[in-house]
Design an enzyme around this catalytic site. Structure first.
Site, PDB file in Angstrom:
ATOM      1  N   ALA A 148       0.824  -1.211   0.000  1.00  0.00           N
ATOM      2  CA  ALA A 148       0.000   0.000   0.000  1.00  0.00           C
ATOM      3  C   ALA A 148       0.859   1.264   0.000  1.00  0.00           C
ATOM      4  O   ALA A 148       0.448   2.305   0.502  1.00  0.00           O
ATOM      5  CB  ALA A 148      -0.920  -0.005   1.217  1.00  0.00           C
TER       6      ALA A 148
ATOM      7  N   ARG B  72      -2.892   7.722 -10.707  1.00  0.00           N
ATOM      8  CA  ARG B  72      -4.096   7.744 -11.540  1.00  0.00           C
ATOM      9  C   ARG B  72      -5.324   8.267 -10.790  1.00  0.00           C
ATOM     10  O   ARG B  72      -6.350   8.573 -11.391  1.00  0.00           O
ATOM     11  CB  ARG B  72      -4.357   6.334 -12.112  1.00  0.00           C
ATOM     12  CG  ARG B  72      -3.336   5.943 -13.163  1.00  0.00           C
ATOM     13  CD  ARG B  72      -3.358   4.444 -13.447  1.00  0.00           C
ATOM     14  NE  ARG B  72      -2.616   3.680 -12.431  1.00  0.00           N
ATOM     15  CZ  ARG B  72      -2.387   2.363 -12.491  1.00  0.00           C
ATOM     16  NH1 ARG B  72      -2.863   1.652 -13.501  1.00  0.00           N
ATOM     17  NH2 ARG B  72      -1.701   1.743 -11.542  1.00  0.00           N
TER      18      ARG B  72
ATOM     19  N   ALA C 295     -44.137  25.562  18.670  1.00  0.00           N
ATOM     20  CA  ALA C 295     -43.421  25.962  17.449  1.00  0.00           C
ATOM     21  C   ALA C 295     -42.692  27.284  17.669  1.00  0.00           C
ATOM     22  O   ALA C 295     -43.200  28.185  18.327  1.00  0.00           O
ATOM     23  CB  ALA C 295     -44.408  26.108  16.306  1.00  0.00           C
TER      24      ALA C 295
HETATM   25  C1  UD1 Z   1      -0.503  -4.677 -10.437  1.00  0.00           C
HETATM   26  C2  UD1 Z   1       0.222  -5.839 -11.107  1.00  0.00           C
HETATM   27  C3  UD1 Z   1      -0.582  -6.292 -12.312  1.00  0.00           C
HETATM   28  C4  UD1 Z   1      -1.982  -6.670 -11.891  1.00  0.00           C
HETATM   29  C5  UD1 Z   1      -2.654  -5.549 -11.098  1.00  0.00           C
HETATM   30  C6  UD1 Z   1      -3.932  -6.069 -10.474  1.00  0.00           C
HETATM   31  C7  UD1 Z   1       2.647  -5.482 -10.768  1.00  0.00           C
HETATM   32  C8  UD1 Z   1       3.899  -5.034 -11.387  1.00  0.00           C
HETATM   33  N1  UD1 Z   1       1.542  -5.399 -11.511  1.00  0.00           N
HETATM   34  O1  UD1 Z   1      -0.549  -3.601 -11.356  1.00  0.00           O
HETATM   35  O2  UD1 Z   1       0.041  -7.422 -12.920  1.00  0.00           O
HETATM   36  O3  UD1 Z   1      -2.757  -6.989 -13.033  1.00  0.00           O
HETATM   37  O4  UD1 Z   1      -1.799  -5.101 -10.043  1.00  0.00           O
HETATM   38  O5  UD1 Z   1      -4.684  -5.096  -9.848  1.00  0.00           O
HETATM   39  O6  UD1 Z   1       2.664  -5.945  -9.652  1.00  0.00           O
HETATM   40  N2  UD1 Z   1       2.681  -0.501  -4.454  1.00  0.00           N
HETATM   41  C9  UD1 Z   1       3.630  -0.349  -3.471  1.00  0.00           C
HETATM   42  N3  UD1 Z   1       4.871   0.104  -3.811  1.00  0.00           N
HETATM   43  C10 UD1 Z   1       5.225   0.353  -5.098  1.00  0.00           C
HETATM   44  C11 UD1 Z   1       4.244   0.181  -6.104  1.00  0.00           C
HETATM   45  C12 UD1 Z   1       2.999  -0.254  -5.750  1.00  0.00           C
HETATM   46  O7  UD1 Z   1       3.355  -0.564  -2.295  1.00  0.00           O
HETATM   47  O8  UD1 Z   1       6.378   0.734  -5.302  1.00  0.00           O
HETATM   48  C13 UD1 Z   1       1.317  -0.953  -4.070  1.00  0.00           C
HETATM   49  C14 UD1 Z   1       0.246   0.070  -4.440  1.00  0.00           C
HETATM   50  O9  UD1 Z   1      -0.017   0.939  -3.351  1.00  0.00           O
HETATM   51  C15 UD1 Z   1      -0.962  -0.812  -4.758  1.00  0.00           C
HETATM   52  C16 UD1 Z   1      -0.353  -2.135  -5.194  1.00  0.00           C
HETATM   53  O10 UD1 Z   1       1.004  -2.107  -4.790  1.00  0.00           O
HETATM   54  O11 UD1 Z   1      -1.789  -1.030  -3.645  1.00  0.00           O
HETATM   55  C17 UD1 Z   1      -0.431  -2.358  -6.701  1.00  0.00           C
HETATM   56  O12 UD1 Z   1       0.207  -1.272  -7.365  1.00  0.00           O
HETATM   57  P1  UD1 Z   1      -0.397  -0.618  -8.659  1.00  0.00           P
HETATM   58  O13 UD1 Z   1       0.509   0.465  -9.079  1.00  0.00           O
HETATM   59  O14 UD1 Z   1      -1.828  -0.317  -8.472  1.00  0.00           O
HETATM   60  O15 UD1 Z   1      -0.207  -1.850  -9.673  1.00  0.00           O
HETATM   61  P2  UD1 Z   1      -1.028  -2.110 -11.002  1.00  0.00           P
HETATM   62  O16 UD1 Z   1      -0.520  -1.226 -12.068  1.00  0.00           O
HETATM   63  O17 UD1 Z   1      -2.465  -2.085 -10.717  1.00  0.00           O
HETATM   64 CA    CA Z   2      -3.718  -1.512  -8.973  1.00  0.00          CA
END
Ligand code: UD1
Ligand code: CA
Length: 463
Positions: A10, A16, A380
């Site tokens: 998290a 986005r 009232a």
């Molecule tokens: C990720 C997956 C993708 C999958 C999708 C499903 C990877 C590389 N990709 O992509 O294959 O289809 O989830 O929903 O894993 N986070 C961290 N530290 C970081 C980056 C992210 O803690 O450095 C956490 C974010 O807070 C988030 C989660 O990891 O809760 C997923 O990250 P996000 O950037 O949403 O990954 P997706 O692009 O959705």
């Molecule tokens: Ca995600």
């Protein structure tokens, strides 16, 4: 006890979302997003949950998690800077002592404990099990690639897709995994970031597990695996969560109309009726047989058995006892206590005021810092003048007293039991029990004056 921990990722920035608030702190049904996967992990039997946070969201997330799960049940790991999901998992894993671990994302709030238990069950024959699902529109998700034998061979991120063939794959990686801790630790240690985003991808450990013949996949239901990356997905996820919560209380015996907004933290007892567009927020409890009609917004309050909250009433930090009636259009501000069978009608505002059993304030009144005895009747337009510009003062009204319409009670002031305040009186001194207080100028009637007045006022102006 099950030998299982969970790591919830998290720490991502959530670009986005286009928000000043970190993604996992955005709320759905009264809880931050990150609450939901943590809840699911505990419900699936994890004995410890490690949450990977960023310096930016750490403080607020930690407070929320402690509030929800108690101190020390969730440990915090900090990732700074965010170098990808693989990097985050590695940092989280440093705090894991169990031999098996669930890896979840903080942005998948619909995940069910049953699915996690399923995933965990499949670990016996594999080093890593991932959740996949089929989507009509897989845009943005990592695609699950399978070999000729049908076994998972890798996960390819959307931005790294190499061919139209890969782009056409509708099976996606849900970002939910179970793994053997030793295998995962080793696989994470050798991750590289030579990809389109220059990040350490957690998904690369799937390829590593496949290479040693130890990857498995479970197909999960798409609607439980929705990932929240933007506000539109947040709205969709929240709508689905509201539906689930409504269904839960409905199965417990309450009637919940479609479109009621019941927070995850609220409680609804059997035979209560919650109408469309009513919102039950925070620690609100609606007791058996109570009605909360459309548009009412109730926060951190208790609505007693058989009580009726009529449309568009707003109730905050207050208590409404059995069979009392509130609204329509009433406003109970913090510290209002409405006892059995009392009535608070339209355009009545109360604050830090107790209305005794059977007392009534049916229309247009402000009752602040007051004690109103049983069966008293507040007419009232009555106002408790509780504030002198510096301090708040009490108004105390005895049982059975009658306050005529349009009276001002200038606090501090006491109205005795059974006393009568005549309409339009400004009460500045205590009224003894059973006395009549009247303070207004004597009325005079001038016979025939109205037509004379009309004649004079309608006469043509002299120029
Ligand atoms: C990720 C997956 C993708 C999958 C999708 C499903 C990877 C590389 N990709 O992509 O294959 O289809 O989830 O929903 O894993 N986070 C961290 N530290 C970081 C980056 C992210 O803690 O450095 C956490 C974010 O807070 C988030 C989660 O990891 O809760 C997923 O990250 P996000 O950037 O949403 O990954 P997706 O692009 O959705
Ligand atoms: Ca995600």
């Amino acid at each position: 006890m099950v030998d299982l921990s969970a790591v919830v990722l998290a720490a991502g920035e959530g670009k986005r979302m286009k928000s000043a608030t970190s993604k996992v702190l955005h709320r759905a049904c009264g809880r931050p997003l990150v609450y939901y996967p943590v809840r699911a992990a505990f419900d699936a039997g994890a004995t410890r949950v490690v949450c990977v946070l960023s310096p930016r969201n750490r403080q607020a997330a930690e407070r929320e998690l402690e509030h929800a799960f108690g101190a020390d049940r969730v440990s915090i790991a900090v990732q700074d800077p965010p170098l990808g999901t693989g990097h985050a998992a590695k940092i989280g894993l440093e705090q894991v002592q169990t031999s098996q671990v669930l890896l979840l994302c903080g942005d998948t709030p619909l995940l069910s404990a049953a699915h996690l238990a399923d995933l965990f069950g499949r670990l016996d024959g594999a080093e890593l099990v991932l959740t996949t699902t089929m989507l009509d529109d897989p845009t943005g998700y990592g695609r699950v690639l399978r070999g000729a034998d049908g076994r998972v061979s890798a996960v390819r991120e959307h931005k790294d897709l190499a061919s139209d063939h890969e782009r056409a794959v509708r099976e996606i990686n849900a970002g939910v995994y179970a793994a053997k801790t030793d295998f995962l630790r080793a696989a994470l240690a050798s991750l590289k970031n030579d990809n389109a985003q220059g990040e350490y991808y957690l998904t690369d450990v799937v390829e590593e597990a496949a290479r040693v013949g130890a990857a498995d996949a479970v197909l999960g239901p798409a609607r439980d695996l929705l990932g929240v990356n933007d506000r539109a997905q947040l709205a969709r996820a929240e709508a689905l969560l509201f539906e689930r919560i409504a269904e839960r209380w409905a199965r417990g015996g309450a009637s919940v109309q479609c479109g009621a907004f019941i927070d995850e933290t609220a409680v609804v007892e059997p035979d209560a009726v919650i109408c469309a567009a009513a919102a039950l927020r925070g620690r609100t409890v609606v007791r058996a047989g109570a009605l909360v009609d459309t548009g009412a917004v109730i926060t951190d309050s208790e609505i007693g058995p058989g009580a009726r909250v009529l449309p568009y009433s707003v109730i905050t930090d207050s208590q409404v006892a059995a069979r009392a009636q509130i609204g329509p259009f009433a406003h109970l501000r913090p510290g209002s206590v409405i006892e059995d069978e009392a009535h608070v009608g339209n355009f009545v505002e109360t604050k830090k005021t107790r209305l005794g059993r059977g007392a009534k304030a049916n229309h247009l009144a402000y009752l602040g810092d007051g004690e109103v005895g049983e069966r008293a009747n507040i007419g009232a337009g009555t106002i408790f003048c509780n504030y002198d510009g510096f301090r708040k003062h009490q108004t105390v009204i005895g049982a059975g007293a009658f306050i005529g319409s349009d009276s001002q009670l200038v606090a501090p002031v006491n109205i005795g039991e059974g006393a009568y305040v005549a309409t339009g009186t400004t009460v500045t001194r205590d009224v003894p029990a059973d006395a009549l207080a009247i303070g207004r100028t004597k009325q005079e009637n001038k016979a025939g004056y109205a037509s004379r007045l009309r004649a004079r006022l309608s006469a043509p102006k002299k120029v």
